[in-house]
Design an enzyme around this catalytic site. Structure first.
Site, PDB file in Angstrom:
ATOM      1  N   ASP A  62      30.946  30.854  33.548  1.00  0.00           N
ATOM      2  CA  ASP A  62      31.635  31.790  32.658  1.00  0.00           C
ATOM      3  C   ASP A  62      30.625  32.272  31.624  1.00  0.00           C
ATOM      4  OD1 ASP A  62      34.364  31.858  33.580  1.00  0.00           O
ATOM      5  OD2 ASP A  62      34.589  29.810  32.843  1.00  0.00           O
ATOM      6  N   ARG A  70      28.263  30.236  28.310  1.00  0.00           N
ATOM      7  CA  ARG A  70      27.905  28.824  28.501  1.00  0.00           C
ATOM      8  C   ARG A  70      26.424  28.552  28.232  1.00  0.00           C
ATOM      9  NH1 ARG A  70      33.029  27.840  27.830  1.00  0.00           N
ATOM     10  NH2 ARG A  70      34.340  28.193  29.675  1.00  0.00           N
ATOM     11  N   ARG A 134      37.757  38.306  23.544  1.00  0.00           N
ATOM     12  CA  ARG A 134      37.265  38.408  24.923  1.00  0.00           C
ATOM     13  C   ARG A 134      37.788  39.685  25.585  1.00  0.00           C
ATOM     14  NH1 ARG A 134      39.426  33.021  27.498  1.00  0.00           N
ATOM     15  NH2 ARG A 134      38.182  33.671  29.315  1.00  0.00           N
ATOM     16  N   LYS A 164      40.129  39.056  35.462  1.00  0.00           N
ATOM     17  CA  LYS A 164      41.008  37.965  35.055  1.00  0.00           C
ATOM     18  C   LYS A 164      41.711  38.349  33.744  1.00  0.00           C
ATOM     19  CE  LYS A 164      37.266  35.354  32.801  1.00  0.00           C
ATOM     20  NZ  LYS A 164      36.420  34.144  32.845  1.00  0.00           N
ATOM     21  N   HIS A 165      42.943  37.822  33.481  1.00  0.00           N
ATOM     22  CA  HIS A 165      43.694  36.794  34.220  1.00  0.00           C
ATOM     23  C   HIS A 165      44.990  37.450  34.686  1.00  0.00           C
ATOM     24  CE1 HIS A 165      41.159  34.782  31.204  1.00  0.00           C
ATOM     25  NE2 HIS A 165      41.002  33.813  32.093  1.00  0.00           N
ATOM     26  N   HIS A 177      44.794  26.388  28.357  1.00  0.00           N
ATOM     27  CA  HIS A 177      43.957  25.193  28.432  1.00  0.00           C
ATOM     28  C   HIS A 177      44.733  23.969  27.947  1.00  0.00           C
ATOM     29  CE1 HIS A 177      40.874  28.376  28.383  1.00  0.00           C
ATOM     30  NE2 HIS A 177      40.121  27.511  29.038  1.00  0.00           N
ATOM     31  N   ASP A 249      42.596  29.853  38.518  1.00  0.00           N
ATOM     32  CA  ASP A 249      41.919  29.405  37.307  1.00  0.00           C
ATOM     33  C   ASP A 249      41.797  27.884  37.424  1.00  0.00           C
ATOM     34  OD1 ASP A 249      40.703  29.408  34.839  1.00  0.00           O
ATOM     35  OD2 ASP A 249      42.299  30.495  33.812  1.00  0.00           O
TER      36      ASP A 249
END
Length: 348
Positions: A62, A70, A134, A164-165, A177, A249
């Site tokens: 990601d 990341r 995002r 996404k998503h 999450h 996901d």
């Protein structure tokens, strides 16, 4: 049958991880911040995976930009997607910077021998704490324009795009999450707004893969989209005509817990229409799934899945040292870094 994408524990490849990656069910891996120290280390780690695992693996990450990036040290600090429309007044400049960001991200990742970054985010709006900046925009037309350019930049380098998503995570406050979010809006509203970016980009042939949300849309179906045949087969495949790969996901997320234990989550997502399943940050669950998950599928379905998987590997790769001397990279690095610094200052 290769279905699962799993993760690694640290910055070096362990023998037991090689054995897991060689399991017939494993199609690839996803890298996280814990796997990264610096450029040389991540190149060594990926090289170890390529050399020691005796089959081709789809290596993913990601690397969206902004707060979801990341790998940082030694790489371009990509701006948050919201920054393009928020800080730049000229629509042409907004689109140009979106293109530069897509190109730069894809160039850097493929130079590290990574096949795919799960991008772009096509969720509308910034109110959802899991999405926030995002998202490109809260209006579908503007979001589509910017996402088109970002994807075209990725495509110029040879990286596939993952939207996404699906069908849209932007209008829920909960973070998938941590829990299963519920979207209680009318079906007509979701189709009139949230689905439009996916619909437009699919129609243009710009999406190679789609990742559904761990969100339950209560006026449409009683299952999370990631485990819903209504959303994946009826809407995405039949109504929108999408022919690319569908990733779940991360099935290790709390939002996927609605579907049961880890084997049940994999089973439901696969039966609902996912081609490839992510299972991350749950090493014991990975072992459990590899031992107990026994997908039952026709040979034809397996061939279709493998064909979709094969199309996701990077199409080309520029040497890392060569990339950093290219005029395009240098110019993009300067402009994108400056925009991200402006964005951080703007947000205070």
């Amino acid at each position: 049958m290769s279905i699962l994408l799993i993760d690694l524990s640290g910055q070096e490849l362990r023998q037991e991880e090689i054995e897991l990656l060689e399991h017939p069910l494993v199609a690839g891996l996803i890298l996280f911040s814990r796997n990264f120290y610096d450029i040389e280390q991540i190149r060594h780690l990926i090289r170890s995976v390529r050399q020691k695992v005796k089959k081709p693996l789809l290596i993913t990450v990601d690397q969206e930009g902004g707060r979801v990036q990341r790998f940082r040290q030694g790489l371009t600090q990509l701006p948050a997607m919201q920054s393009f429309a928020c800080l730049l007044s000229d629509p042409q400049e907004q689109q140009e910077m979106a293109w530069r960001a897509g190109w730069q991200m894809a160039a850097e990742m493929t130079a590290l021998d990574i096949d795919l970054s799960f991008a772009p985010v096509l969720d509308l709006g910034h109110q959802c704490k899991a999405i926030g900046d995002r998202s490109f925009h809260y209006e579908e037309k503007k979001l589509i324009e910017l996402a088109e350019k970002f994807i075209q930049g990725m495509r110029q380098i040879g990286m596939s795009a993952t939207g996404k998503h699906f069908p849209g995570h932007g209008h829920v406050l909960a973070d998938s999450h941590l829990e299963t979010p519920y979207d209680d809006r009318a079906k007509e509203l979701i189709f009139a707004q949230d689905i439009r970016p996916f619909q437009s980009l699919i129609k243009q042939g710009l999406l190679d893969a789609v990742m559904p949300a761990h969100v339950i849309y209560t006026q449409c179906d009683n299952q999370p989209a990631s485990g819903s045949s209504y959303w994946l087969k009826e809407v995405l495949r039949q109504q929108l005509g999408f022919q690319g790969a569908i990733f779940s996901d991360d099935l290790g997320m709390k939002g996927a817990g609605f579907m049961g234990d880890f084997v049940a989550r994999c089973t439901q997502s696969l039966q609902a229409g996912c081609d490839l399943l992510l299972l991350c940050n749950e090493p014991e669950a990975v072992v459990q799934v590899l031992d107990r998950f026994k997908p039952q599928e026709s040979q034809n379905k397996r061939i279709i899945r493998q064909t979709r998987l094969n199309k996701l590997f990077k199409k080309q790769r520029i040497d890392w040292q060569t990339l950093r001397t290219q005029r395009d990279w240098l110019e993009n690095h300067k402009k994108l870094t400056a925009l991200q610094q402006d964005w951080l200052a703007y947000k205070g």
